[in-house]
Design a protein around this motif. Structure first.
Motif, PDB file in Angstrom:
ATOM      1  N   GLY A 141       0.808  -1.215   0.000  1.00  0.00           N
ATOM      2  CA  GLY A 141       0.000   0.000   0.000  1.00  0.00           C
ATOM      3  C   GLY A 141       0.836   1.258   0.000  1.00  0.00           C
ATOM      4  N   ALA A 142       1.966   1.231   0.701  1.00  0.00           N
ATOM      5  CA  ALA A 142       2.817   2.414   0.828  1.00  0.00           C
ATOM      6  C   ALA A 142       3.469   2.812  -0.485  1.00  0.00           C
ATOM      7  N   LEU A 143       3.480   1.920  -1.468  1.00  0.00           N
ATOM      8  CA  LEU A 143       4.049   2.273  -2.767  1.00  0.00           C
ATOM      9  C   LEU A 143       3.269   3.382  -3.457  1.00  0.00           C
ATOM     10  N   VAL A 144       2.060   3.639  -2.988  1.00  0.00           N
ATOM     11  CA  VAL A 144       1.276   4.732  -3.567  1.00  0.00           C
ATOM     12  C   VAL A 144       1.957   6.081  -3.333  1.00  0.00           C
ATOM     13  N   ALA A 145       2.870   6.138  -2.364  1.00  0.00           N
ATOM     14  CA  ALA A 145       3.620   7.373  -2.115  1.00  0.00           C
ATOM     15  C   ALA A 145       4.505   7.750  -3.292  1.00  0.00           C
ATOM     16  N   SER A 146       4.726   6.823  -4.218  1.00  0.00           N
ATOM     17  CA  SER A 146       5.492   7.145  -5.427  1.00  0.00           C
ATOM     18  C   SER A 146       4.831   8.273  -6.202  1.00  0.00           C
ATOM     19  N   VAL A 147       3.523   8.349  -6.129  1.00  0.00           N
ATOM     20  CA  VAL A 147       2.803   9.433  -6.799  1.00  0.00           C
ATOM     21  C   VAL A 147       3.266  10.777  -6.247  1.00  0.00           C
ATOM     22  N   SER A 148       3.441  10.840  -4.941  1.00  0.00           N
ATOM     23  CA  SER A 148       3.870  12.088  -4.302  1.00  0.00           C
ATOM     24  C   SER A 148       5.288  12.460  -4.695  1.00  0.00           C
ATOM     25  N   THR A 149       6.212  11.492  -4.664  1.00  0.00           N
ATOM     26  CA  THR A 149       7.601  11.822  -4.958  1.00  0.00           C
ATOM     27  C   THR A 149       7.793  12.177  -6.436  1.00  0.00           C
ATOM     28  N   ILE A 150       7.080  11.493  -7.323  1.00  0.00           N
ATOM     29  CA  ILE A 150       7.171  11.830  -8.746  1.00  0.00           C
ATOM     30  C   ILE A 150       6.600  13.223  -8.984  1.00  0.00           C
ATOM     31  N   PHE A 151       5.472  13.516  -8.367  1.00  0.00           N
ATOM     32  CA  PHE A 151       4.845  14.828  -8.527  1.00  0.00           C
ATOM     33  C   PHE A 151       5.717  15.937  -7.958  1.00  0.00           C
ATOM     34  N   THR A 152       6.263  15.698  -6.761  1.00  0.00           N
ATOM     35  CA  THR A 152       6.978  16.744  -6.035  1.00  0.00           C
ATOM     36  C   THR A 152       8.367  17.014  -6.606  1.00  0.00           C
TER      37      THR A 152
END
Length: 446
Positions: free
Chosen positions: A246-257
């Motif tokens: 589930g925590a892999l969804v944080a990839s969206v944040s790092t790619i965006f940021t």
């Protein structure tokens, strides 16, 4: 057995402490992301090869994520042994000190290759701190919250994270607008020096917070677990794997940021640095309102459907956002950035604190959340480095990066589909395993 209500008013106090502490802590963490994309390639790496310098700079952003699983093992263990409050205070102080030191580092021109080595060391300390921050704050708010509003109260940790990201972006907007010579000499250091105030304010807020009733009851009745990791792996290994996925969804944040910011301001697109920072600022501002709304919805309809909507929706909207950047249209980029990050991603981001925390019992909750999330976040952190490689030699293959990000949204969807729904489960029954717990009592320490 229930604990007498001697903690009146603590749910709101815990939520505010989590919000403010996380905002201050992740202000420190995210100013590094902006600097890694815009400043550090020239300050700490060989600027004669811009592409390699950018790749190495983004890799240092991922270093903190690599350190996080190690920090999670250490801080998770002690969080379940000595309590949530002490870990919350420790992580805040460590983050403040390590961030302040980054602002004091010599540059590559001054000390050569020692400069990036020192930068990586400070970044490791940031990662260790962040490893215990969210897990301890989430455990604190969840265990203080009314059973029917756990989603809402635990969401304050993540809205605080978004607040810290917003603050970091707003601080960097005037810094990025400085003349190039001032920006590269002293301007970039100012946001890092401000972390002294971060540590002081956070300490004052968190040291006054009570320990949770659930942890106090655990300590007073069964006793705290002597080896939380052993119990966690014996009784909750499947849930740890779910949290990792589930925590892999944080990839969206790092790619965006980070990656999207670097791509948008590169020569291939040529968008203005300050303008792109405003995209992130407004998206985070919208997220501050969206996160508690999604969390409140999860209290009514369940964690799984809201988390699934956020994870699956992010896979789609990241395509649209990166495509918008490729067109060079600032209004389109602004609109889709707000939709992708401020609205859709906030569904998963606002619900995971309660969704993950409710998988574990009180005696191993902090360990389970810390270890599971930080392993997943480690992959998410290096997603930026992988994206820089996937984007090709010119760094402009946005569709490949979008596909990569979408692929990283698949494990969160699978994790949610395989998880139990826990929104209506009483707090004292969360994470209970009848067979596992009756077979062999865990070793505890009074």
């Amino acid at each position: 057995m229930s604990v007498p209500d001697t903690h009146a008013g603590q749910p709101r106090k815990a939520a505010m402490a989590a919000w403010i502490g996380s905002a201050l802590e992740y202000y420190d963490f995210f100013i590094y992301g902006s600097a890694a994309a815009l400043i550090f390639p020239e300050v700490f790496f060989d600027e004669s090869d811009p592409a390699t310098a950018t790749l190495l700079s983004l890799a240092t952003f991922g270093v903190a994520y690599a350190a996080r699983p190690v920090g999670a093992l250490f801080l998770g263990h002690f969080g379940d042994r000595v309590g949530r409050k002490k870990i919350m205070v420790f992580t805040l102080i460590l983050m403040g000190i390590s961030t302040f030191l980054i602002g004091c580092l010599p540059t590559r021109d001054q000390v050569g290759t020692l400069a990036p080595v020192l930068l990586v060391l400070c970044r490791v300390l940031q990662g260790i701190s962040a490893a215990g921050e969210q897990a301890s704050a989430n455990s604190m708010t969840l265990e203080h919250a009314p059973p029917h509003r756990r989603g809402f109260f635990t969401s304050f940790t993540l809205s605080g994270t978004q607040g810290g990201q917003l603050l970091a972006t707003l601080v960097f907007i005037p810094i990025a607008a400085l003349p190039e010579e001032q920006l590269m000499s002293w301007g970039w250091r100012v946001p890092f020096w401000m972390s002294v105030a971060v540590a002081v304010v956070g300490y004052v807020i968190r040291r006054k917070l009570d320990e949770t009733p659930a942890f106090e009851q655990q300590a007073a009745t069964e006793g705290v677990v002597r080896l939380p990791l052993a119990v966690l792996m014996r009784e909750h290994w499947a849930d740890v794997l779910r949290v990792v996925g589930g925590a892999l969804v944080a990839s969206v944040s790092t790619i965006f940021t980070v990656w999207a910011l670097s791509y948008a301001t590169s020569d291939s697109v040529g968008m203005d640095k300050s303008s792109m920072l405003w995209v992130g600022a407004l998206a985070n501002l919208v997220a501050l309102g969206a996160i508690p709304l999604w969390a409140t919805l999860s209290d009514r309809i369940g964690r799984r459907p809201v988390f699934l909507a956020g994870a699956a929706g992010s896979a789609v909207t990241m395509f649209l956002y990166l495509w918008a950047i490729s067109t060079g249209s600032y209004p389109l980029t602004m609109l889709l950035g707000i939709v992708a990050f401020g609205v859709v991603y906030s569904a998963a981001n606002g619900v995971w604190p309660s969704f993950y925390g409710e998988m574990f019992s009180t005696r191993v909750r902090l360990s389970g959340m810390a270890i599971g999330t930080q392993i997943g976040f480690a992959v998410a952190g290096f997603a930026v480095t992988f994206a820089a490689q996937i984007a090709g030699p010119d760094g402009d293959d946005w569709s490949a990066v979008a596909l990569f990000t979408a692929a990283l949204c698949v494990p969160p969807v699978v994790a949610a589909l395989s998880a139990r729904e826990t929104a209506k489960v009483p707090t004292e029954q969360l994470g209970e395993r009848t067979a596992g717990r009756s077979a062999q009592p865990a070793k505890v320490a009074a």
